[in-house]
Each structure stands twice: as C-alpha cells, then as structure tokens.
Design a protein around this motif. Structure first.
Motif, PDB file in Angstrom:
ATOM      1  N   GLY A   1      34.375  41.433  39.680  1.00  0.00           N
ATOM      2  CA  GLY A   1      35.349  42.505  38.510  1.00  0.00           C
ATOM      3  C   GLY A   1      35.786  42.741  37.822  1.00  0.00           C
TER       4      GLY A   1
ATOM      5  N   ILE B   1      37.578  39.928  43.138  1.00  0.00           N
ATOM      6  CA  ILE B   1      37.440  39.750  44.532  1.00  0.00           C
ATOM      7  C   ILE B   1      36.413  38.278  44.417  1.00  0.00           C
ATOM      8  CG2 ILE B   1      38.479  41.847  45.312  1.00  0.00           C
ATOM      9  CD1 ILE B   1      35.907  42.681  45.743  1.00  0.00           C
ATOM     10  N   SER B   2      36.643  37.408  45.218  1.00  0.00           N
ATOM     11  CA  SER B   2      35.406  36.366  45.264  1.00  0.00           C
ATOM     12  C   SER B   2      34.872  37.510  47.382  1.00  0.00           C
ATOM     13  CB  SER B   2      35.802  35.417  45.565  1.00  0.00           C
ATOM     14  OG  SER B   2      35.392  34.442  45.609  1.00  0.00           O
TER      15      SER B   2
ATOM     16  N   THR C   1      36.505  36.727  52.615  1.00  0.00           N
ATOM     17  CA  THR C   1      37.234  36.688  50.703  1.00  0.00           C
ATOM     18  C   THR C   1      37.940  36.423  50.789  1.00  0.00           C
ATOM     19  OG1 THR C   1      37.918  39.002  51.987  1.00  0.00           O
ATOM     20  CG2 THR C   1      35.945  39.020  51.634  1.00  0.00           C
TER      21      THR C   1
ATOM     22  N   LEU D   1      40.431  36.314  46.639  1.00  0.00           N
ATOM     23  CA  LEU D   1      40.672  36.465  45.096  1.00  0.00           C
ATOM     24  C   LEU D   1      40.487  35.895  43.938  1.00  0.00           C
ATOM     25  CD1 LEU D   1      44.450  38.466  45.273  1.00  0.00           C
ATOM     26  CD2 LEU D   1      42.344  39.449  45.480  1.00  0.00           C
ATOM     27  N   LYS D   2      40.401  35.572  42.726  1.00  0.00           N
ATOM     28  CA  LYS D   2      39.667  35.343  41.821  1.00  0.00           C
ATOM     29  C   LYS D   2      40.194  35.257  40.427  1.00  0.00           C
ATOM     30  CE  LYS D   2      35.418  37.340  39.775  1.00  0.00           C
ATOM     31  NZ  LYS D   2      34.276  36.577  39.786  1.00  0.00           N
TER      32      LYS D   2
ATOM     33  N   SER E   1      39.561  30.366  42.451  1.00  0.00           N
ATOM     34  CA  SER E   1      39.698  31.449  43.613  1.00  0.00           C
ATOM     35  C   SER E   1      40.294  30.947  45.002  1.00  0.00           C
ATOM     36  CB  SER E   1      38.207  32.213  44.441  1.00  0.00           C
ATOM     37  OG  SER E   1      37.331  30.728  44.761  1.00  0.00           O
TER      38      SER E   1
ATOM     39  N   HIS F   1      40.890  31.937  49.125  1.00  0.00           N
ATOM     40  CA  HIS F   1      40.893  32.718  50.651  1.00  0.00           C
ATOM     41  C   HIS F   1      40.978  31.887  51.628  1.00  0.00           C
ATOM     42  CE1 HIS F   1      37.008  32.736  47.218  1.00  0.00           C
ATOM     43  NE2 HIS F   1      36.464  33.132  48.256  1.00  0.00           N
TER      44      HIS F   1
END
Length: 387
Positions: A294, A312-313, A342, A344-345, A367, A369
C-alpha cells in the motif's frame, strides 16, 4: 456519497502536499563573483534542477530561490551532481538553463533534460555544440526509424582523435555512453597525464530509495462464520514481520510504497444451543502468513513524524486444525480459510528518528477480509525499527 467525496478530496490534498515537499541535501551555490556559499540545496528531478535552485543557508533559514543566470551554479556534495548556468541555442532561440555538468576535461560535457534530452560539448575555445535525438518513428512498413544524426555531429567534433571519431556510430544517446566516450577522448588526447573529472554520480540508484523495516507486536483477530449461528471468535497472537519501503525523495519525499510480510497465529472457540437444545461447539487454530502492499504518507520534518497509510492485505493460513462437535460428538468440518483471502487495510502511527536514516516505528493497523462463508478482521499494534 459524502464520505467518498471527502476521501477523494483528502487524497488529492495529501498527494498535492507530498509533491510540494522539499528534499534538502548538503550542497553549495556559486555566486556570479565565483564565491562559494555552503548550505542546503533542494534535490529534485532533473527537469526541476535545470530551471531553478532552492537554497537555504541553514536548516531553519529562509528559502532562497535562484534561476539560471542569477548564480553561476550549484552542487550537491554527497550526490555529486553539479549544475552550472549556460546559455544554449534551441530551435534557433537562445535560452538559459542550469546544465548538469557531467565531465570536465579537454572537452566538457553537459546535459539538459529537455524534450528527448540535449548533450552539449564544450571545447577549449568555450563554444558549446549540442546534440539531440528525435524519438524513434514507425515507418509505413512497420519498421523503426532511428534518428542517428547526433553520431555524425559527434564524429565531426572529435575528428582530431581519428580512432574515436570512427567509433561514434556505437555511442548510445544516454549519460553513461556519453561520459565513457568523452573520458576516452580525454585519456587519449591529454598529454599532461591529468585525469578528467566526472561529476555524474549513480543518479539512478539515488532516484529510488529503499528502507527496510523489522517489527514485532500483537494482534487481535475477530473471526465470524457467516452462515451459522456461531458468535464471533476472538483471539490474541504475537506477530513478527519485515517490510520494504520504496520512495523517490527527488519526486515525492513523503510518499512511500510499502510491502511487508508477517507471521502470526489465529484461533477461536465458539458455541451455541439451537431451538432443539442441541449443543454446538466449534474450535480451530492455525498459523497465519500475511502479505500487504500500500501507500503511506509520512511527515518528513522533525524527530516525531506522523504517518498514515492504506492498501491491500492478503492472509494465508497453514497447519489448520478445526473441529465441530454436536452434543459432544465430533461432526464434519466447517470450511474456514482453506485458501488465501484478500482484503483492505489502514494504518496510523508515527516514526521517531534516532539517527540520520534510522527510525523507531509505531503503527496501529486495521484490516478486514471476506471469503465466502467467513469474515475476519484484525487490529495489529506494531513496534519496529526502520533503517
């Protein structure tokens, strides 16, 4: 909609602020009277460096801005880049720029990053002769037509050294090739044994900066089996990891591309009783490998430097064991993180500078998922060292 508009405006302001950040390095300016004044010079892109010089006598002094012709030149001490005021003719019009001084010898070599680039050769008579190259063209037969006229000009300029003059056809239109060729000329033609001076440093390596991070911490995991009546499962785990921080100080000093990997664990126990008084109990545990990428903004002044980022995570579980019991009888497994997930963080925190290029970092990250029947989120507190 309002939140989205606010987020977009915030990001635009953040990037705009990043572009306006300075990147001062140790250096000096040379006045028109050939006096040298040491201080700090703003190290920006080649295009910006050719048009202006931002200078401060000390770190907290007021910024002074000089244009070509107002000073004789300026130089960065550690980076090795050296710029001098020169008047050159482009498209039959004389213009003044800060040319980058690449090599000083029997023929001086300068560079101007305008259009496709200009190289200027200066002989002992002080006359500047420039060469440039037009972009390659695609012909009607889909062949590439390359502009090689600069090689003919160079052959004429170096005709007093016939062996080199015949080698200009192999000279590429780039800094490295031009420096090597001009140095060869000096080495072969200089009868005093004096070496030429090469000012150009490894600018490509310095244009991109790499920092490395090692960290440890603790994370709180929250796992929910979506299509069941099981309550969320919470667990706490230690975490360790490493990161790579990529930046371009000459372009956007405060903006970083961060890539990191981590190792932790996740587990949980959850139970409930249905309407028929059947007792359900589910438990699991697994190791977890995390990957993230990121953008992060870090304020670039002072010892205490606030930071904020998003990206992204990706999580991958391994050594997963899980058990479902109904009235204390083992039943079938429920699908958990059988594949990578996958999400977001977002992160907030700060860097604390301990030395010139070393920092203690503190980050609070969140984060989230989702993978088919499983939702998960985690809050992570990290303490690390960046170098």
């Amino acid at each position: 909609m309002g939140k989205q508009i606010f987020s977009i405006l915030f990001f635009v302001l953040l990037v705009s602020h990043s572009f306006s950040q300075s990147n001062y390095k140790d250096g000096y300016i040379i006045t028109l009277d050939q006096d040298t004044i040491t201080g700090l010079v703003d190290f920006r892109t080649d295009q910006t460096n050719a048009r202006l010089c931002r200078f401060k006598r000390t770190e907290h002094a007021a910024e002074e801005i000089y244009h070509p012709g107002e000073i004789a030149g300026y130089r960065f001490i550690r980076e090795g880049k050296y710029y001098v005021t020169k008047q050159v003719k482009i498209d039959n019009e004389y213009q003044t720029f800060f040319l980058e001084f690449l090599i000083q010898g029997l023929k001086n070599l300068y560079y101007l990053p305008l259009d496709n680039g200009y190289f200027y050769f200066e002989g002992q008579d002080g006359m500047l002769v420039g060469v440039t190259k037009q972009p390659d063209q695609i012909t009607e037969n889909y062949k590439v037509r390359e502009d090689n006229r600069y090689k003919g000009v160079m052959s004429y300029l170096f005709q007093d050294c016939l062996p080199l003059s015949m080698q200009t056809a192999r000279v590429g239109f780039d800094k490295g090739s031009m420096i090597v060729f001009t140095k060869k000329y000096h080495d072969q033609m200089c009868d005093t044994g004096e070496e030429c001076i090469i000012f150009e440093n490894d600018y490509k390596r310095k244009f991109i900066k790499f920092d490395y991070t090692l960290f440890a911490g603790v994370e709180l995991n929250d796992v929910k089996l979506v299509y069941t009546y099981f309550p969320s499962m919470l667990s706490i785990s230690p975490v360790i990891g490493a990161g790579l921080n990529i930046s371009s100080p000459r372009l956007i000093k405060s903006l970083y591309l961060n890539i990191e990997t981590s190792l932790s664990a996740v587990s949980g126990v959850s139970d409930y009783i249905d309407d028929y008084l059947r007792y359900y109990r589910y438990n699991f545990n697994a190791g977890k490998i995390g990957f993230g990428a990121g953008l992060e903004y870090i304020y670039n002044k002072g010892r205490f430097r606030p930071a904020a980022g998003a990206g992204i995570s990706l999580h991958k579980l391994f050594n997963l064991t899980d058990t479902l019991k109904i009235n204390d009888q083992v039943s079938s497994h429920l699908p958990l993180f059988r594949t990578s997930t996958t999400g977001l963080k977002a992160e907030l925190g700060f860097d604390y500078q301990t030395s010139k290029n070393q920092f203690v970092i503190v980050r609070l990250a969140f984060s989230a998922h989702r993978k088919t029947s499983v939702e998960s989120s985690n809050i992570r507190l990290k303490l690390g060292y960046k170098f």
